[in-house]
Design a protein around this motif. Structure first.
Motif, mmCIF file in Angstrom:
data_model
loop_
_atom_site.group_PDB
_atom_site.id
_atom_site.type_symbol
_atom_site.label_atom_id
_atom_site.label_comp_id
_atom_site.label_asym_id
_atom_site.label_seq_id
_atom_site.Cartn_x
_atom_site.Cartn_y
_atom_site.Cartn_z
ATOM 1 N N LYS A 194 -25.206 14.091 39.954
ATOM 2 C CA LYS A 194 -24.716 13.719 41.283
ATOM 3 C C LYS A 194 -23.205 13.508 41.273
ATOM 4 N N LEU A 195 -22.677 13.011 40.162
ATOM 5 C CA LEU A 195 -21.220 12.862 40.044
ATOM 6 C C LEU A 195 -20.540 14.229 40.032
ATOM 7 N N GLU A 196 -21.115 15.176 39.329
ATOM 8 C CA GLU A 196 -20.550 16.528 39.283
ATOM 9 C C GLU A 196 -20.545 17.157 40.671
ATOM 10 N N ALA A 197 -21.617 16.918 41.433
ATOM 11 C CA ALA A 197 -21.665 17.456 42.794
ATOM 12 C C ALA A 197 -20.600 16.815 43.681
ATOM 13 N N ALA A 198 -20.371 15.513 43.493
ATOM 14 C CA ALA A 198 -19.347 14.826 44.278
ATOM 15 C C ALA A 198 -17.956 15.329 43.912
ATOM 16 N N ARG A 199 -17.698 15.559 42.633
ATOM 17 C CA ARG A 199 -16.396 16.076 42.225
ATOM 18 C C ARG A 199 -16.167 17.478 42.795
ATOM 19 N N ALA A 200 -17.180 18.334 42.737
ATOM 20 C CA ALA A 200 -17.034 19.686 43.275
ATOM 21 C C ALA A 200 -16.748 19.653 44.764
ATOM 22 N N ASP A 201 -17.364 18.731 45.456
ATOM 23 C CA ASP A 201 -17.136 18.616 46.896
ATOM 24 C C ASP A 201 -15.711 18.170 47.193
ATOM 25 N N LEU A 202 -15.172 17.232 46.393
ATOM 26 C CA LEU A 202 -13.795 16.774 46.596
ATOM 27 C C LEU A 202 -12.798 17.903 46.337
ATOM 28 N N ILE A 203 -13.017 18.660 45.276
ATOM 29 C CA ILE A 203 -12.104 19.756 44.953
ATOM 30 C C ILE A 203 -12.173 20.840 46.022
ATOM 31 N N LYS A 204 -13.370 21.111 46.486
ATOM 32 C CA LYS A 204 -13.551 22.153 47.507
ATOM 33 C C LYS A 204 -12.830 21.793 48.798
ATOM 34 N N ASN A 205 -12.818 20.518 49.141
ATOM 35 C CA ASN A 205 -12.197 20.070 50.385
ATOM 36 C C ASN A 205 -10.745 19.626 50.188
ATOM 37 N N GLY A 206 -10.188 19.928 49.019
ATOM 38 C CA GLY A 206 -8.781 19.614 48.778
ATOM 39 C C GLY A 206 -8.486 18.139 48.644
ATOM 40 N N LYS A 207 -9.440 17.362 48.169
ATOM 41 C CA LYS A 207 -9.247 15.911 48.029
ATOM 42 C C LYS A 207 -9.204 15.510 46.558
ATOM 43 N N GLN A 208 -8.493 16.336 45.765
ATOM 44 C CA GLN A 208 -8.427 16.036 44.334
ATOM 45 C C GLN A 208 -7.778 14.696 44.050
ATOM 46 N N ALA A 209 -6.923 14.220 44.950
ATOM 47 C CA ALA A 209 -6.218 12.955 44.722
ATOM 48 C C ALA A 209 -7.182 11.789 44.564
ATOM 49 N N VAL A 210 -8.356 11.876 45.177
ATOM 50 C CA VAL A 210 -9.345 10.796 45.056
ATOM 51 C C VAL A 210 -9.783 10.620 43.604
ATOM 52 N N LEU A 211 -9.775 11.728 42.850
ATOM 53 C CA LEU A 211 -10.222 11.670 41.461
ATOM 54 C C LEU A 211 -9.257 10.920 40.560
ATOM 55 N N SER A 212 -8.036 10.713 41.002
ATOM 56 C CA SER A 212 -7.030 10.034 40.188
ATOM 57 C C SER A 212 -7.094 8.521 40.306
ATOM 58 N N ASP A 213 -7.924 8.000 41.203
ATOM 59 C CA ASP A 213 -8.010 6.555 41.444
ATOM 60 C C ASP A 213 -9.484 6.145 41.363
ATOM 61 N N LYS A 214 -9.799 5.302 40.400
ATOM 62 C CA LYS A 214 -11.194 4.899 40.226
ATOM 63 C C LYS A 214 -11.725 4.161 41.443
#
Length: 508
Positions: free
Chosen positions: A31-51
């Motif tokens: 489920k975490l992998e699916a959430a990360r793929a969704d963030l990258i797909k929607n251009g929200k990679q910045a969310v991954l830099s902040d826990k």
């Protein structure tokens, strides 16, 4: 259209976050992998830099609860104080501080880190003593003491890093099993006492907070036995240790240090303490493990502490009748109100444990003895019949004859009554006076001579109908159920006249 590429730094941040939430068992890796793929797909990679931002995103997707997010914030906030450790999980919290599961950078060694609450951190005397004693403990090594790795100040807190013991504590075992087997308790407490004796002999330090929560159990993986003989106890939380020659009271910080349920009277009073205070804590802990309840209970910590000071210790054998005498005496002596009445040394305490184990059987027996013995009732023993000529035989004959004579008088009374009423049925039943009851209908036997019987065994014959009527009399009221009762036909005639009058009145 190509999929955006995740920067390496963001990947590292995500892996750190993924380890954090999976170690706590909050979110599955898929489920975490699916959430990360969704963030990258929607251009929200910045969310991954902040826990914290990643945590809020997981809450929005209903992968984390608000309570889990709060705990995540605590871990992330404390992480800033420990650059050389990677905090993984919050293990617990108490009056002294919070304990985290952590991984040491560079070695990946799993440790437990205890942080001190800010109120104690502001007390310079406490902090100095804490670091001094932590350094002493770091130089000690015993199989039944959780080893202290290091201590120090980091960021806004002071901490102690110690060996992490993977296994339940005794409080967890109590919750699961209510009580623990006597042999198992003796073995575990012996191990803890050996560790305390080592620390006291090497550094003259007193633990001050002996309780089931501070005794961890290290056991082999794959064991199905709930109480394995090779379980190893590890005493933790030496953050409250105190030298015997230290006259400063930890109560100066505004609270009594220790757990009231297991605290010795002299510790409650703030007096000078030594190893006998820890022996009292061991006795109170044993009491709880063996009986399933603490020695004293109350509605407040003050009420419990007052009971430790004034009330006698309840006898554990009254709550557990199967408890052996030596174990019972061991607990009672360890919890004596006055220090001079307890075991004076750990060595004496350990000797008493060995004696208690010997009373249970072989000390190396792998199968522990269950706590409570089943209640076994002995079957009644049948007495042999008396021998002729003995005093018991003569007494039995005398009593038998008295009973027969009494029965004869009763039967004669019945016979006279029946003779006066007349016998309508010629069948008879046989009664044995010695037995006092009807045996069977008697079949007439003619031309047969019978030897005279003794009074005790004489058989008497009564009309069957008379005996039957006598036996049918009520056991509650002395009435004969065959006797007719009532007022005859008069009530019926009155009723008929009333009905006729009613019919005539209706017709007119």
């Amino acid at each position: 259209m190509s999929t955006p590429i995740e920067p390496a730094s963001l990947s590292d941040q995500f892996e750190s976050m993924a380890e954090l939430v999976t170690v706590n068992g909050w979110v599955d890796r898929s489920k975490l992998e699916a959430a990360r793929a969704d963030l990258i797909k929607n251009g929200k990679q910045a969310v991954l830099s902040d826990k914290r931002a990643m945590g809020r995103y997981l809450v929005e997707r209903h992968l984390l609860t608000s309570e889990q997010m709060t705990e995540l914030d605590v871990i992330v906030q404390q992480q800033a104080n420990f650059p050389t450790y990677h905090l993984l999980k919050k293990l617990g919290a108490g009056g002294m501080g919070t304990v985290f599961l952590a991984k040491q950078a560079g070695t990946d060694q799993i440790l437990a880190i205890k942080t001190i609450i800010s109120r104690l951190k502001e007390d310079p005397d406490f902090v100095d003593r804490f670091h001094r004693e932590s350094k002493v403990l770091a130089g000690l090594d015993h199989p039944h003491i959780a080893k202290v790795i290091e201590s120090g100040d980091s960021g806004n807190t002071c901490f102690m890093a110690m060996e992490y013991v993977e296994g339940p504590n005794l409080a967890t075992l109590l919750k699961d099993h209510k009580v623990l087997p006597e042999r198992y308790v003796l073995r575990v407490i012996r191990q803890v006492a050996e560790g305390l004796a080592y620390v006291y002999a090497e550094a003259e330090l007193v633990h001050r907070d002996i309780k089931p929560e501070n005794i961890l159990i290290s056991r082999s993986s794959g064991v199905t036995d709930p109480f394995p003989a090779d379980d190893a106890a590890k005493l933790i939380d030496f953050g409250l240790v105190k030298p015997v020659d230290d006259d400063e009271h930890l109560t100066q910080t505004g609270m009594t240090i220790g757990t009231p349920l297991y605290m010795s009277p002299e510790q409650i009073r703030g007096e000078r303490i030594d190893c006998r205070s820890d022996i009292y804590g061991l006795g109170a802990t044993m009491y709880h493990l063996l009986t399933g309840t603490t020695p004293f209970v109350g509605t407040s910590p003050g009420a419990i502490m007052s009971a430790h000071l004034t009330q006698p210790v309840p006898d554990p054998a009254q709550r557990v009748p199967g408890l052996t005498a030596k174990t019972r005496d061991l607990v009672m002596m360890a919890m004596a109100k006055h220090q001079e009445q307890r075991f004076l040394t750990f060595e004496a305490f350990l000797k008493a444990i060995s004696a208690a184990l010997s009373e249970l059987g072989e000390q190396n027996d792998a199968s522990p003895r269950l706590l409570r013995k089943p209640l076994v009732l002995k079957p009644p023993t049948a007495k042999p019949p008396p021998k002729p000529g003995s005093q018991r035989f003569d007494q039995a004959n005398t009593e038998h004859g008295q009973l027969a004579n009494t029965t004869d008088r009763i039967l004669n009374k019945f016979r006279k009554k029946n003779d006066s009423e007349g016998v309508l049925d010629g069948s008879k039943v046989v009664m044995t006076p010695a037995m006092g009851g009807v045996v069977s209908p008697a079949t007439p036997v003619q031309n047969q001579s019978v030897a005279p019987a003794s009074p005790a065994t004489q058989r008497m014959e009564l009309p069957a109908k008379s005996v039957a009527r006598a036996s049918q009399r009520s056991k509650v009221f002395d009435e004969d159920p065959n006797e007719s009762h009532g007022t005859g036909m008069l009530p019926w005639l009155v009723l008929a006249a009333a009905v006729a009058a009613l019919v005539i009145w209706f017709l007119l």
